[in-house]
Structure formats: structure tokens, C-alpha cells
Motif scaffolding. Structure first.
Motif, short mmCIF file in Angstrom:
data_model
loop_
_atom_site.label_atom_id
_atom_site.label_comp_id
_atom_site.label_asym_id
_atom_site.label_seq_id
_atom_site.Cartn_x
_atom_site.Cartn_y
_atom_site.Cartn_z
N ASN A 115 -54.27 110.23 40.71
CA ASN A 115 -55.61 109.91 41.23
C ASN A 115 -55.68 108.54 41.90
N VAL A 116 -54.65 107.74 41.72
CA VAL A 116 -54.70 106.36 42.25
C VAL A 116 -54.10 106.31 43.65
N ILE A 117 -54.83 105.70 44.58
CA ILE A 117 -54.30 105.57 45.95
C ILE A 117 -53.81 104.15 46.24
N GLY A 118 -54.23 103.21 45.41
CA GLY A 118 -53.80 101.84 45.69
C GLY A 118 -54.34 100.88 44.66
N GLY A 119 -54.19 99.61 44.96
CA GLY A 119 -54.62 98.61 43.99
C GLY A 119 -55.27 97.42 44.66
N VAL A 120 -56.15 96.76 43.89
CA VAL A 120 -56.68 95.46 44.29
C VAL A 120 -55.70 94.45 43.74
N ALA A 121 -55.14 93.63 44.60
CA ALA A 121 -54.16 92.65 44.12
C ALA A 121 -54.05 91.50 45.10
N GLN A 122 -53.48 90.42 44.58
CA GLN A 122 -53.24 89.22 45.40
C GLN A 122 -51.74 89.05 45.64
N ALA A 123 -50.98 90.10 45.44
CA ALA A 123 -49.53 90.06 45.65
C ALA A 123 -49.10 91.42 46.19
#
Ligand code: BMP
Length: 452
Positions: free
Chosen positions: A372-380
Motif C-alpha cells: 500500500n505504500v508508494i513512498g515516504g516523507v523524508a529528509q534523506a
């Protein structure tokens, strides 16, 4: 000056390298551990080290010197005293008060700064530090490092155009210690094995184009988002942190042509009403061809999240193409988000966030393996099978005094390989939000193309 080998053996007395089994910050088990901080407590060695580091760089090319905090700070200070190169200090985090400067000391834009680092491994921390110095208007051409762990960091930085000078390599050290009878063949083989399996994989670090991601990512919402990005030549998500339905609709209509998605926090809308707030918003999304992203940041057990997702006044599952979710509840907590693409919160932009490297690593594993996950919120940077969404983006500001930390679009595309930028106040607080959205759209696309 003693020879290099004798110098190393002097340093070694301070237990700067240990052999055995050590769990690194990244969670990886390493057969050796390097800690050069004790050297700062031995003035004779520190002075000698400074002279040796200065010896291996083209000194007359630099105007300033700066150590990566903390271990390299005393080294850079000693080098400054020895060479008369003025020292500047880079903070770990910008002060939340006063000048909010990240770089302290006396400098002028355009000056070339020699960067000092104690140990280089993957090069990741240097790649985060260098842009912060460059953003103050300074140039960085050279980095001088005491010890190269030979895990690809030096090569990675050199590929990016920096010259990296190293005093010792781990192979060299092992050789000296073997000859001194302090390290046996067995341990050396374990170290060599470890180095073979733990070097930077350059292929996986490359920026992947939207076209390639469109071919490889299978989730329908990820595909739709990428199609819109390519159609509109935009990677901008506007964050509509507005308080009334009228403001929200007005904003969506204005910025709609320039964005790939509109991010909302429906729980701050004071006059929320499903019929009046959501239905016209769905029409606006269709009119301007953007997706709706509800930044709900679910953070509960699966069963509760299932209810929060489908029921209550917001009925998020009816309309949100994309939703955000924390991963604190573990893998199964994400199983019920059937109608939306999940964007996992992997690393936050706020100062003092608890999303440290171990958390991020575990969260990334869940995100990369959950359908279900398409991506992430991240600073890297994230693995290539995930889309990277980066908030904390501003062309003007460095912070908001409330913990938010900003980077420029150019920084996040070039250094993090971000796929989509999320911009809130930079747009909705602008005098002309439509113009600001267009500006961020252009800057974002330029940053993406530069990073290819
Ligand atoms: P702004 O550009 O005004 O700072 O807004 C950023 C938006 O992104 C906010 O809606 C915030 O909730 C969200 N956000 C963030 O800033 N950092 C994160 O790590 C995760 C977020 O969702």
C-alpha cells in the motif's frame, strides 16, 4: 616529525581503533570501530595531526577552514592555529533564536573553505554538511579526512567533484597493526569481507527519472502522480494549511494548474462539512488535474486506523488519493488503506525529531515492502522503489521559529534526489500565491532536471 607509521602507533595508544563486533549507528555490525575523539585530549598528538593534515592539502587555495561537528572541530582549530587559516564553525542545527545562523565566524561570500572530517565512511554526512556551507555563499573544493574506512565515501564525493585527501586508510592501518603483531590474519580477513559487502553501491544512489519510475512502480496512485508530473512538468505539492473551506477552495483553484497534488490537514478546517468542503474540492482536483493528499499522519493500531480512515466526519477513504501515515504501529497497521497510496513518514523536517537513523532504516524497510505504500516523507535519499516527498522547502526562509527547518528546492533535488517537494507557507502566505506556486513549480522542475 616522526614518520607516519610511528605517528599512527602513538595515536593507536589512545584506542582510536578497536576490533571485535560493533553495532554502528546504521544498525550494521562492523568488525572494527573508529573513534578519533580521544586525540583531541593529547595536545602533542593533536598538534602533530594538524601539521600532517595541512601537509597533504594545497594550502594556498583556501581562505577558510571548517571542521564537521563534533570530532573534527578541535582538529580544524589546531589546523587553523598552525596555518593561520581563519576558522569558521558549522552548527549542527541552526539556533532557534537570534541570528539563526548555521555558520558562525567571519567570512565573505565566494571564499573557499577547506573542510575537515575525522572519518569518512559512506560520505553521507559530508554530503549533508557541504550544501549547508555552500548555502552560506562559500565554496567547498577540498575535504581533508584523517581516516578513510574505504566504504566508498571518498569515491562518492570525488564523483561529485570534490577532492578528498586522506591521511590513513583502514587497509594501511591493518597492515601496520599486522606487522606490529597487534592484529592477526583472521581478523584482517573479517575486515576485508566486511568492506567488500558494505561499500556504497553507486547504481542505487543514482537519480531515477519519472519515466523510469512510471515503468517500475505498480501502485495506481504512484503511476497517476508520475503521469501528472510529466504532463504538467511539475513536482510541486502545495500544502493548503488553511482554516476555512472558502480559503481552501480559492487556494486550490488558484494554484491548481501548477501542482501535482494538494496536501490538506482537514482537521484544521473550522467550518468542515463533507458536502461543502470535500465535494467541490474533488471537482477542483478534476478541473486542474491534481491529486488530493490528506496529511492525516495516522499513528495507531491497524483496527483504529481502519475506522479513522473510513469514518468520522472526514471519510478520508472516500476521496484522498494519497494519505500520510506514521510507521510506529508496524507493518500490519498499514493493511487497511486500500483506496489511497500511503506515504510513510520516515524522517521529519522538524528540529529535534525522534526519527533518528535507526528508526529511519527500520521505517524504510516497512515502506519498501508494503504494497500500500508508494513512498515516504523524508529528509534523506530513499531506495529507488519509493517516491520521496520532501517538506520543509522554502526559497526564502531557513526556519519558522517553531522547529520547522527549510531547504531550497535545488538542495533537495540535487542532494536528496527528492521526487516531490511539499511547500506550504512559501505559497499560501505569499502576496500572490498563484505566482509563488508557479515559481516553486519552475524551481522544482529545474532542480529535478539538474539532478538527472
Ligand atoms: P510549511 O512549508 O509551511 O512549513 O509546511 C509544511 C507542511 O508539511 C505542513 O503541512 C507540515 O504538516 C508538513 N510536514 C512537514 O513540514 N514536515 C514533515 O516532516 C512532515 C510533514 O507532513
Amino acid at each position: 616529525m616522526t614518520n607516519k607509521r610511528e605517528f599512527f602507533l602513538e595515536c593507536y595508544k589512545h584506542q582510536i581503533v578497536k576490533f571485535g563486533r560493533f553495532t554502528l549507528k546504521s544498525g550494521i555490525e562492523s568488525p572494527f570501530y573508529v573513534d578519533l575523539r580521544p586525540l583531541a585530549s593529547d595536545p602533542k598528538i593533536l598538534k602533530d595531526l594538524a601539521a600532517r593534515m595541512l601537509d597533504i592539502v594545497p594550502l594556498d587555495e583556501f581562505d577558510l577552514i571548517c571542521g564537521v561537528p563534533y570530532a573534527a572541530l578541535p582538529m580544524a582549530t589546531a589546523m587553523s592555529l598552525e596555518s593561520y587559516l581563519p576558522l569558521i564553525i558549522k552548527r549542527k542545527e541552526a539556533k532557534a533564536y537570534g541570528t539563526k545562523q548555521l555558520i558562525e565566524g567571519l567570512y565573505q561570500r565566494g571564499q573557499n573553505c577547506l573542510l575537515v572530517e575525522d572519518v569518512i565512511t559512506s560520505g553521507k554526512s559530508l554530503l549533508e554538511t557541504i550544501p549547508e556551507i555552500e548555502e552560506a555563499g562559500l565554496k567547498v573544493s577540498d575535504i581533508v579526512v584523517v581516516l578513510d574506512r574505504e566504504q566508498g565515501g571518498k569515491e562518492l564525493l570525488e564523483q561529485k567533484g570534490y577532492r578528498v585527501h586522506t591521511l590513513f586508510t583502514i587497509t594501511e592501518i591493518c597492515q601496520i597493526l599486522k606487522e606490529e603483531g597487534k592484529l592477526d590474519e583472521q581478523e584482517i580477513l573479517r575486515i576485508q569481507d566486511f568492506l567488500k559487502g558494505n561499500t556504497v553501491n553507486f547504481e542505487t544512489l543514482k537519480r531515477v527519472s519519472y519515466e523510469t519510475k512510471l515503468e517500475t512502480l505498480t501502485h495506481s496512485k504512484a503511476q497517476r502522480l508520475l503521469e501528472i508530473a510529466l504532463e504538467k512538468k511539475s513536482n510541486l505539492i502545495a500544502s493548503a494549511d488553511l482554516l476555512t473551506t472558502a480559503e481552501l477552495h480559492n487556494f486550490a483553484d488558484k494554484v491548481g494548474p501548477h501542482i501535482v497534488a494538494l496536501k490538506t490537514h482537514m482537521d484544521v478546517i473550522t467550518d468542515f462539512d463533507y458536502e461543502n468542503t470535500i465535494l467541490p474540492l474533488i471537482d477542483l482536483a478534476a478541473k486542474h488535474n491534481f491529486l488530493l493528499m490528506e496529511d492525516r499522519k495516522f499513528a495507531d493500531i491497524g483496527s483504529t486506523q481502519e475506522l479513522q480512515y473510513a469514518y468520522g466526519v472526514h471519510k478520508i477513504s472516500n476521496w484522498a488519493d494519497l494519505i500520510t501515515a506514521q510507521l510506529i504501529g508496524g507493518y500490519p497497521s498499514l493493511d487497511y488503506f486500500h483506496n489511497s497510496g500511503v506515504i510513510a513518514i520516515i524522517g521529519m523536517s522538524s528540529s529535534g525529531t525522534l526519527t533518528d537513523s535507526h528508526y529511519r532504516e527500520e521505517a524504510t524497510k516497512i515502506a519498501a515492502s508494503h504494497p500500500n505504500v508508494i513512498g515516504g516523507v523524508a529528509q534523506a535519499q530513499l531506495p529507488q522503489e519509493l517516491l520521496l516527498f520532501t517538506p520543509g522547502v522554502s526559497l526564502q526562509s531557513k526556519g519558522d521559529g517553531k522547529g520547522q527547518q527549510y531547504n531550497t528546492p535545488s538542495h533537495v533535488f540535487n542532494h536528496l534526489h527528492t521526487d516531490f517537494i511539499i511547500v506550504g507557507r512559501g505559497i499560501y502566505k505569499a502576496d500572490n500565491p498563484e505566482k509563488a506556486a508557479l515559481e516553486y513549480k519552475i524551481e522544482g522542475w529545474k532542480g529535478y532536471e539538474e539532478s538527472l
